[in-house]
Write a protein that holds these residues in place. Structure first.
Motif, PDB file in Angstrom:
ATOM      1  N   VAL A  27     -49.144  69.422 -13.376  1.00  0.00           N
ATOM      2  CA  VAL A  27     -48.754  70.150 -14.580  1.00  0.00           C
ATOM      3  C   VAL A  27     -48.267  71.547 -14.212  1.00  0.00           C
ATOM      4  CG1 VAL A  27     -49.446  70.870 -16.901  1.00  0.00           C
ATOM      5  CG2 VAL A  27     -50.582  68.913 -15.818  1.00  0.00           C
ATOM      6  N   ASN A  28     -47.102  71.880 -14.721  1.00  0.00           N
ATOM      7  CA  ASN A  28     -46.639  73.266 -14.703  1.00  0.00           C
ATOM      8  C   ASN A  28     -47.180  73.882 -15.993  1.00  0.00           C
ATOM      9  OD1 ASN A  28     -45.210  75.673 -15.069  1.00  0.00           O
ATOM     10  ND2 ASN A  28     -43.357  74.885 -14.079  1.00  0.00           N
ATOM     11  N   VAL A  29     -48.348  74.494 -15.909  1.00  0.00           N
ATOM     12  CA  VAL A  29     -49.061  74.924 -17.124  1.00  0.00           C
ATOM     13  C   VAL A  29     -48.295  75.991 -17.908  1.00  0.00           C
ATOM     14  CG1 VAL A  29     -51.185  75.970 -18.013  1.00  0.00           C
ATOM     15  CG2 VAL A  29     -51.302  74.195 -16.245  1.00  0.00           C
ATOM     16  N   PRO A  30     -47.728  77.025 -17.274  1.00  0.00           N
ATOM     17  CA  PRO A  30     -46.959  77.993 -18.071  1.00  0.00           C
ATOM     18  C   PRO A  30     -45.835  77.343 -18.873  1.00  0.00           C
ATOM     19  CG  PRO A  30     -47.437  78.916 -15.921  1.00  0.00           C
ATOM     20  CD  PRO A  30     -47.857  77.468 -15.864  1.00  0.00           C
ATOM     21  N   LEU A  31     -45.140  76.357 -18.278  1.00  0.00           N
ATOM     22  CA  LEU A  31     -44.096  75.650 -19.015  1.00  0.00           C
ATOM     23  C   LEU A  31     -44.697  74.783 -20.107  1.00  0.00           C
ATOM     24  CD1 LEU A  31     -41.166  74.826 -19.451  1.00  0.00           C
ATOM     25  CD2 LEU A  31     -41.416  73.160 -17.586  1.00  0.00           C
ATOM     26  N   PHE A  32     -45.798  74.094 -19.794  1.00  0.00           N
ATOM     27  CA  PHE A  32     -46.474  73.256 -20.786  1.00  0.00           C
ATOM     28  C   PHE A  32     -46.871  74.076 -22.015  1.00  0.00           C
ATOM     29  CE2 PHE A  32     -50.090  71.213 -22.766  1.00  0.00           C
ATOM     30  CZ  PHE A  32     -49.723  69.879 -22.798  1.00  0.00           C
ATOM     31  N   MET A  33     -47.342  75.289 -21.797  1.00  0.00           N
ATOM     32  CA  MET A  33     -47.792  76.125 -22.916  1.00  0.00           C
ATOM     33  C   MET A  33     -46.636  76.562 -23.814  1.00  0.00           C
ATOM     34  SD  MET A  33     -51.018  76.038 -22.575  1.00  0.00           S
ATOM     35  CE  MET A  33     -51.565  77.262 -23.776  1.00  0.00           C
ATOM     36  N   GLN A  34     -45.406  76.430 -23.321  1.00  0.00           N
ATOM     37  CA  GLN A  34     -44.236  76.791 -24.126  1.00  0.00           C
ATOM     38  C   GLN A  34     -43.704  75.632 -24.956  1.00  0.00           C
ATOM     39  OE1 GLN A  34     -41.200  78.675 -21.641  1.00  0.00           O
ATOM     40  NE2 GLN A  34     -42.787  79.655 -20.415  1.00  0.00           N
ATOM     41  N   LEU A  35     -44.201  74.413 -24.716  1.00  0.00           N
ATOM     42  CA  LEU A  35     -43.740  73.248 -25.474  1.00  0.00           C
ATOM     43  C   LEU A  35     -44.279  73.312 -26.904  1.00  0.00           C
ATOM     44  CD1 LEU A  35     -44.301  70.433 -22.794  1.00  0.00           C
ATOM     45  CD2 LEU A  35     -42.178  71.662 -23.315  1.00  0.00           C
ATOM     46  N   PRO A  36     -43.597  72.664 -27.860  1.00  0.00           N
ATOM     47  CA  PRO A  36     -43.986  72.788 -29.279  1.00  0.00           C
ATOM     48  C   PRO A  36     -45.105  71.858 -29.722  1.00  0.00           C
ATOM     49  CG  PRO A  36     -41.967  71.523 -29.094  1.00  0.00           C
ATOM     50  CD  PRO A  36     -42.301  71.974 -27.697  1.00  0.00           C
ATOM     51  N   TRP A  37     -46.054  71.524 -28.818  1.00  0.00           N
ATOM     52  CA  TRP A  37     -47.156  70.625 -29.185  1.00  0.00           C
ATOM     53  C   TRP A  37     -48.057  71.220 -30.258  1.00  0.00           C
ATOM     54  CZ3 TRP A  37     -51.426  73.423 -28.112  1.00  0.00           C
ATOM     55  CH2 TRP A  37     -51.365  74.353 -27.063  1.00  0.00           C
ATOM     56  N   ASN A  38     -48.146  72.555 -30.303  1.00  0.00           N
ATOM     57  CA  ASN A  38     -49.061  73.169 -31.274  1.00  0.00           C
ATOM     58  C   ASN A  38     -48.538  73.083 -32.704  1.00  0.00           C
ATOM     59  OD1 ASN A  38     -46.996  74.973 -30.775  1.00  0.00           O
ATOM     60  ND2 ASN A  38     -48.289  76.781 -30.868  1.00  0.00           N
ATOM     61  N   GLU A  39     -47.320  72.575 -32.880  1.00  0.00           N
ATOM     62  CA  GLU A  39     -46.760  72.384 -34.215  1.00  0.00           C
ATOM     63  C   GLU A  39     -46.838  70.926 -34.653  1.00  0.00           C
ATOM     64  OE1 GLU A  39     -42.780  73.781 -33.798  1.00  0.00           O
ATOM     65  OE2 GLU A  39     -43.385  75.786 -33.122  1.00  0.00           O
ATOM     66  N   SER A  40     -47.462  70.073 -33.838  1.00  0.00           N
ATOM     67  CA  SER A  40     -47.441  68.629 -34.067  1.00  0.00           C
ATOM     68  C   SER A  40     -48.842  68.060 -34.238  1.00  0.00           C
ATOM     69  CB  SER A  40     -46.765  67.921 -32.887  1.00  0.00           C
ATOM     70  OG  SER A  40     -45.469  68.426 -32.661  1.00  0.00           O
ATOM     71  N   ASP A  41     -48.912  66.916 -34.919  1.00  0.00           N
ATOM     72  CA  ASP A  41     -50.160  66.151 -34.965  1.00  0.00           C
ATOM     73  C   ASP A  41     -50.365  65.383 -33.670  1.00  0.00           C
ATOM     74  OD1 ASP A  41     -51.172  66.754 -37.587  1.00  0.00           O
ATOM     75  OD2 ASP A  41     -49.536  65.551 -38.400  1.00  0.00           O
ATOM     76  N   MET A  42     -49.276  64.780 -33.182  1.00  0.00           N
ATOM     77  CA  MET A  42     -49.326  64.007 -31.945  1.00  0.00           C
ATOM     78  C   MET A  42     -48.067  64.336 -31.161  1.00  0.00           C
ATOM     79  SD  MET A  42     -50.406  60.455 -33.820  1.00  0.00           S
ATOM     80  CE  MET A  42     -50.294  59.443 -32.358  1.00  0.00           C
ATOM     81  N   TYR A  43     -48.237  64.662 -29.879  1.00  0.00           N
ATOM     82  CA  TYR A  43     -47.096  65.104 -29.072  1.00  0.00           C
ATOM     83  C   TYR A  43     -47.143  64.449 -27.700  1.00  0.00           C
ATOM     84  CZ  TYR A  43     -43.794  68.186 -26.697  1.00  0.00           C
ATOM     85  OH  TYR A  43     -42.721  68.674 -25.978  1.00  0.00           O
ATOM     86  N   GLY A  44     -45.977  64.056 -27.198  1.00  0.00           N
ATOM     87  CA  GLY A  44     -45.888  63.483 -25.863  1.00  0.00           C
ATOM     88  C   GLY A  44     -44.582  62.744 -25.692  1.00  0.00           C
ATOM     89  N   ASN A  45     -44.497  61.888 -24.688  1.00  0.00           N
ATOM     90  CA  ASN A  45     -43.294  61.107 -24.459  1.00  0.00           C
ATOM     91  C   ASN A  45     -43.275  59.922 -25.413  1.00  0.00           C
ATOM     92  OD1 ASN A  45     -41.846  58.695 -23.040  1.00  0.00           O
ATOM     93  ND2 ASN A  45     -41.054  60.512 -22.006  1.00  0.00           N
ATOM     94  N   ASN A  46     -42.272  59.877 -26.304  1.00  0.00           N
ATOM     95  CA  ASN A  46     -42.170  58.810 -27.301  1.00  0.00           C
ATOM     96  C   ASN A  46     -41.665  57.538 -26.632  1.00  0.00           C
ATOM     97  OD1 ASN A  46     -41.620  57.108 -29.454  1.00  0.00           O
ATOM     98  ND2 ASN A  46     -40.890  58.752 -30.772  1.00  0.00           N
ATOM     99  N   ASN A  47     -42.541  56.547 -26.545  1.00  0.00           N
ATOM    100  CA  ASN A  47     -42.209  55.280 -25.882  1.00  0.00           C
ATOM    101  C   ASN A  47     -41.998  54.199 -26.930  1.00  0.00           C
ATOM    102  OD1 ASN A  47     -41.792  53.530 -23.691  1.00  0.00           O
ATOM    103  ND2 ASN A  47     -43.929  52.891 -23.717  1.00  0.00           N
ATOM    104  N   GLY A  48     -40.968  54.382 -27.747  1.00  0.00           N
ATOM    105  CA  GLY A  48     -40.636  53.367 -28.744  1.00  0.00           C
ATOM    106  C   GLY A  48     -41.621  53.282 -29.889  1.00  0.00           C
ATOM    107  N   GLY A  49     -42.145  54.405 -30.350  1.00  0.00           N
ATOM    108  CA  GLY A  49     -43.038  54.412 -31.506  1.00  0.00           C
ATOM    109  C   GLY A  49     -44.477  54.728 -31.181  1.00  0.00           C
ATOM    110  N   TYR A  50     -44.813  54.794 -29.901  1.00  0.00           N
ATOM    111  CA  TYR A  50     -46.135  55.285 -29.519  1.00  0.00           C
ATOM    112  C   TYR A  50     -45.997  56.173 -28.296  1.00  0.00           C
ATOM    113  CZ  TYR A  50     -46.448  51.639 -25.862  1.00  0.00           C
ATOM    114  OH  TYR A  50     -46.232  50.844 -24.778  1.00  0.00           O
TER     115      TYR A  50
END
Length: 203
Positions: A90-113
């Motif tokens: 994990v590149n943590v400084p970059l990870f902390m800049q991702l918009p996960w804190n605006e989402s209920d569920m965040y990650g790589n979308n693999n066709g609906g999950y």
């Protein structure tokens, strides 16, 4: 909070993670714990940074492990929880800049999950997690639909769940989470790469 799926047989990975990106998450104020499975247990047990969960230590037990983790998390205080595999870097400084804190569920979308290597859940999403008796990852996508949870896919390969081959483990500049860095030396090498990337960007 950051929870790292691992096994008792991968102590080398755990030590490498503690030295590298787990410490970076702690420096950002996160609590970091490793989750392992112990078939002798009837309920979760936390000892220092190891959360032992009931169930067999196997790949096919990943979803029951997730169910136990969600039950344990329900009365804990946090805004979002990261669930991540121990063969990631994990590149943590970059990870902390991702918009996960605006989402209920965040990650790589693999066709609906969400691809399981790294997902981020809000406290509200954790509360709504239920066990429908299914052992399929798609139950997570179905839950999102039923409860109107916002599933946000990471953009531009920021979370990279799959790689072409075992040699393609090195962290790239715009990748926040790199899967399949399985050896402790690969985890440490990727941490050096992420440090160099972030040092360049700070100038």
């Amino acid at each position: 909070m950051v929870t790292i799926k691992t096994s008792p047989k991968y102590k080398g990975r755990q030590d490498a993670i503690r030295e590298t990106w787990a410490q970076d998450f702690k420096d950002h104020g996160a609590q970091v714990i490793f989750t392992i499975c112990d078939p002798s247990l009837q309920a979760p047990q936390l000892n220092k940074d190891i959360l032992s969960l009931p169930g067999e230590d196997s790949h096919r037990n990943l979803v029951p492990r997730m169910i136990w983790l969600m039950r344990w998390l329900r009365d804990k205080t946090f805004g979002h929880v990261v669930t991540i595999d121990d063969d990631c870097s994990v590149n943590v400084p970059l990870f902390m800049q991702l918009p996960w804190n605006e989402s209920d569920m965040y990650g790589n979308n693999n066709g609906g999950y969400l691809a399981g290597c790294c997902t981020v859940w809000s406290k509200e999403a954790v509360k709504k997690f239920h066990n429908w008796g299914s052992l399929e990852d798609v139950c997570v996508g179905q839950m999102a639909k039923w409860y109107g949870l916002k599933l946000t896919g990471s953009q531009n390969n920021a979370i990279r769940p799959w790689v072409k081959n075992s040699q393609d483990y090195k962290l790239q500049e715009n990748v926040a989470v790199q899967h399949y860095s399985r050896r402790p030396d690969e985890i440490r090498e990727n941490h050096k790469i992420s440090t160099e990337i972030n040092n360049r960007k700070s100038f």
